[in-house]
Design an enzyme around this catalytic site. Structure first.
Site, PDB file in Angstrom:
ATOM      1  N   PHE A   1      -0.800   1.315   6.998  1.00  0.00           N
ATOM      2  CA  PHE A   1      -0.465   1.556   8.405  1.00  0.00           C
ATOM      3  C   PHE A   1      -0.322   3.039   8.688  1.00  0.00           C
ATOM      4  O   PHE A   1      -0.546   3.506   9.784  1.00  0.00           O
ATOM      5  CB  PHE A   1       0.824   0.821   8.775  1.00  0.00           C
ATOM      6  CG  PHE A   1       2.067   1.530   8.354  1.00  0.00           C
ATOM      7  CD1 PHE A   1       2.694   2.387   9.243  1.00  0.00           C
ATOM      8  CD2 PHE A   1       2.582   1.371   7.076  1.00  0.00           C
ATOM      9  CE1 PHE A   1       3.838   3.052   8.864  1.00  0.00           C
ATOM     10  CE2 PHE A   1       3.717   2.038   6.701  1.00  0.00           C
ATOM     11  CZ  PHE A   1       4.344   2.880   7.592  1.00  0.00           C
TER      12      PHE A   1
ATOM     13  N   ASN B   1       0.819  -1.200   0.000  1.00  0.00           N
ATOM     14  CA  ASN B   1       0.000   0.000   0.000  1.00  0.00           C
ATOM     15  C   ASN B   1       0.861   1.263   0.000  1.00  0.00           C
ATOM     16  O   ASN B   1       0.983   1.945  -1.018  1.00  0.00           O
ATOM     17  CB  ASN B   1      -0.947  -0.022   1.205  1.00  0.00           C
ATOM     18  CG  ASN B   1      -2.006   1.045   1.129  1.00  0.00           C
ATOM     19  OD1 ASN B   1      -1.913   1.975   0.332  1.00  0.00           O
ATOM     20  ND2 ASN B   1      -3.026   0.927   1.954  1.00  0.00           N
ATOM     21  N   ASP B   2       1.488   1.538   1.130  1.00  0.00           N
ATOM     22  CA  ASP B   2       2.210   2.809   1.241  1.00  0.00           C
ATOM     23  C   ASP B   2       3.399   2.908   0.283  1.00  0.00           C
ATOM     24  O   ASP B   2       3.738   3.993  -0.160  1.00  0.00           O
ATOM     25  CB  ASP B   2       2.662   3.020   2.683  1.00  0.00           C
ATOM     26  CG  ASP B   2       1.464   3.203   3.609  1.00  0.00           C
ATOM     27  OD1 ASP B   2       0.532   3.919   3.207  1.00  0.00           O
ATOM     28  OD2 ASP B   2       1.453   2.627   4.698  1.00  0.00           O
ATOM     29  N   VAL B   3       4.013   1.764  -0.047  1.00  0.00           N
ATOM     30  CA  VAL B   3       5.196   1.820  -0.912  1.00  0.00           C
ATOM     31  C   VAL B   3       4.849   2.089  -2.378  1.00  0.00           C
ATOM     32  O   VAL B   3       5.733   2.281  -3.197  1.00  0.00           O
ATOM     33  CB  VAL B   3       6.060   0.528  -0.816  1.00  0.00           C
ATOM     34  CG1 VAL B   3       6.552   0.335   0.605  1.00  0.00           C
ATOM     35  CG2 VAL B   3       5.299  -0.696  -1.273  1.00  0.00           C
TER      36      VAL B   3
END
Lengths: 464, 90
Positions: free
Chosen positions: A431, A391-393
């Site tokens: 996260f 997700n965040d990457v």
């Protein structure tokens, strides 16, 4: 004070230090890594053998080594590759705990205050923090415990400040006594020391409790470094050169990993440990566009037509244990004459190199693994990107929205590819709690569901 | 006192050596490096062998210092080896 070490032992330590240095150097290269590990183990064996001449209580020592050796070996042989992160965290904690006991034991042999008391306190503190911190990391990684409540975090932070205050006062007393400025009665120092034992363990708890799962790669690396530093401190304490050299090597390698991880997130260590994502305020703003779900059947059609495919795995792949089906799908795609590569972000997953370990377990050749800096320049030529539980990457806010908490973090720019298929369980954010505009892009399709099931469906479609 | 200065000197040199040694590490090897380094940190085992076991408390402390360091050493080297072997076969 430790006994005078004999000549032979010192020579043994010199050779053991050489083996550690050479082993660690080889461990850092792909071709020689296995040998490197063996050489470093030989260094350990040599250091142990030359020390056996010096032991006082063979029965106790050999029973302890035997018990520990058996427990450790069973752990190491039984552990599943998906559980490696918590495994490493746990072992790391044990190293810290050993230094903690070691320094405590040494303290009990002192009859009066001396300069070395300062080093003893430092060893106890670093060892204690390493142990309790690693234990919490272990619980978080194995998902036995998820400490994400806001109140708990605030309490931990305040506790940490109080602990550090006590620590500072206690240390000051001890140091000044060591140099003979205010000579406290040794009985008082003994009580202060017992307080230190407790405080060091509690500090580790307070330190790691509030840190979120996504920051785990950084925390584990730092704890790794601390376990080495604790060993080096214990080495000074015992005037043992083998401990100092080996401990410092570990401390340095852990520190380098910590910095690599922090850099991959574009964050400073201070920011990770004392600010956290939640406090940065900005939520990432409104996202335009709509989410376009896709079925497994349609995903299959897209993949079948594609000639270059990039797979970007994340923690979701580890949770779903989907690495084997991912490999299977990759093989089928290659048979279908597609070029397949894997994009590995340094902080994907929960520990440094987490995705590499999983893919290696599934037999994916590491010639097919690429880092963001190699992938991004050729992203436009990629037909389909499969984002599996990352997700965040892959969050384009990092490059597009200066207000976003993750702005500036180097990402894999999958949104520049022709089509992106995101495999995800639901629409929850990562996260970091940051909305991901990737999901709303024109060229993005969402394949909802468990990663393993979704990919198994794709594999089944290919086989038909 | 002089011995501690000398030991401190070794400490500083070893840190710099470590930083130089590992500055370029491919990301594939991040986990094995960490796990392998972790095994090395079990070197406290060597120190724990020479601990005083004069009283009950001291024996207990020495026992656990050795026990946990042994878990770290044996487990650490074995799991690293297992992981690296996995990287090898293709």
């Amino acid at each position: 004070m430790s006994v005078d070490l004999n000549f032979l032992q010192q020579i043994g330590y010199v050779f053991s230090a050489m083996l550690f240095i050479y082993g660690l150097k080889m461990l850092g290269k792909e071709d020689t890594a296995v040998k490197g590990n063996v050489i470093s183990a030989l260094g350990m064996l040599l250091a142990l053998l030359v020390t056996f001449g010096n032991i006082l209580n063979p029965v106790l020592i050999f029973s302890a080594i035997l018990t520990g050796g058996v427990i450790g070996s069973i752990f190491a042989i039984k552990v599943k590759m998906t559980s490696i992160p918590e495994m490493v965290a746990l072992f790391n904690g044990f190293g810290g705990l050993s230094s903690f006991f070691l320094a405590w034991s040494e303290f009990n042999t002192y009859a009066s205050v001396s300069v070395i008391l300062f080093v003893t306190c430092l060893t106890v503190f670093i060892g204690g923090v390493t142990f309790s911190g690693s234990l919490i990391a272990y619980f978080k990684l194995s998902e036995i415990f998820k400490g994400s409540s806001k109140t708990l975090n605030t309490i931990s932070r305040w506790l940490l400040i109080v602990f550090l205050g006590y620590l500072a006062i206690a240390m000051l007393q001890v140091i000044s006594s060591s140099f003979g400025f205010f000579v406290f009665d040794f009985e008082i120092i003994k009580i202060v020391f017992l307080g230190l034992l407790v405080i060091s363990l509690l500090s580790g708890l307070a330190f790691v409790l509030p840190i979120g799962g996504g920051d785990m790669p950084v925390v584990i690396s730092l704890l790794n470094s601390l376990s080495g530093i604790a060993a080096a401190m214990a080495g000074i304490l015992l005037s043992n050169t083998a401990l100092i050299v080996a401990g410092c090597l570990v401390g340095a390698s852990g520190l380098i990993l910590t910095l690599i991880m922090a850099k991959s997130m574009n964050r400073t260590l201070f920011n990770i440990f004392f600010v956290g994502f939640s406090d940065t305020g900005v939520s990432g703003g409104e996202v335009e566009g709509e989410v376009k779900p896709i079925s497994a059947e349609d995903t299959f059609l897209i993949l079948e037509a594609a000639s270059s495919i990039l797979v970007v795995p994340g923690y979701g792949m580890a949770v779903a244990q989907a690495q084997h089906v991912v490999k299977e799908l990759g093989d089928l795609l290659e048979e279908n004459n597609a070029e397949i590569s894997y994009g590995i972000h340094p902080v994907a997953g929960r520990m440094p190199g987490h995705m590499n370990v999983l893919l290696a377990e599934a037999n994916v050749s590491y010639d097919n693994l690429f880092e963001p800096k190699d992938l991004n320049p050729r992203m436009e030529t990629v037909d389909v990107v499969l984002v599996i539980g990352a997700n965040d990457v892959v969050n384009p806010s990092a490059t597009e929205q200066p207000g976003s908490p993750i702005y500036g973090m180097p990402i894999i720019e999958v949104h520049k590819a022709k089509t992106v298929v995101v495999l995800k369980r639901s629409m929850s954010s990562g996260f970091a709690g940051v909305q991901n505009p990737l999901f709303f892009k024109e060229n993005t399709r969402m394949l909802f569901g468990d990663a393993k099931e979704s990919i198994s469906k794709l594999v089944a479609e290919f086989k038909e | 006192m002089e011995i501690y200065l000398l030991l401190f000197f070794i400490l500083i040199l070893s840190i710099f050596l470590g930083l130089e040694l590992i500055s370029k590490i491919p990301s594939t090897l991040h986990t094995p490096l960490m796990s392998g380094a972790n095994a090395i940190s079990g070197i406290t085992l060597v120190g724990a062998l020479t601990l005083d076991t004069g009283s009950n408390l001291q024996s207990v402390l020495a026992f656990f210092a050795i026990l946990f360091a042994s878990i770290n050493v044996f487990g650490g080297y074995l799991v690293t080896n297992r992981m690296l072997k996995m990287f090898k076969k293709k």
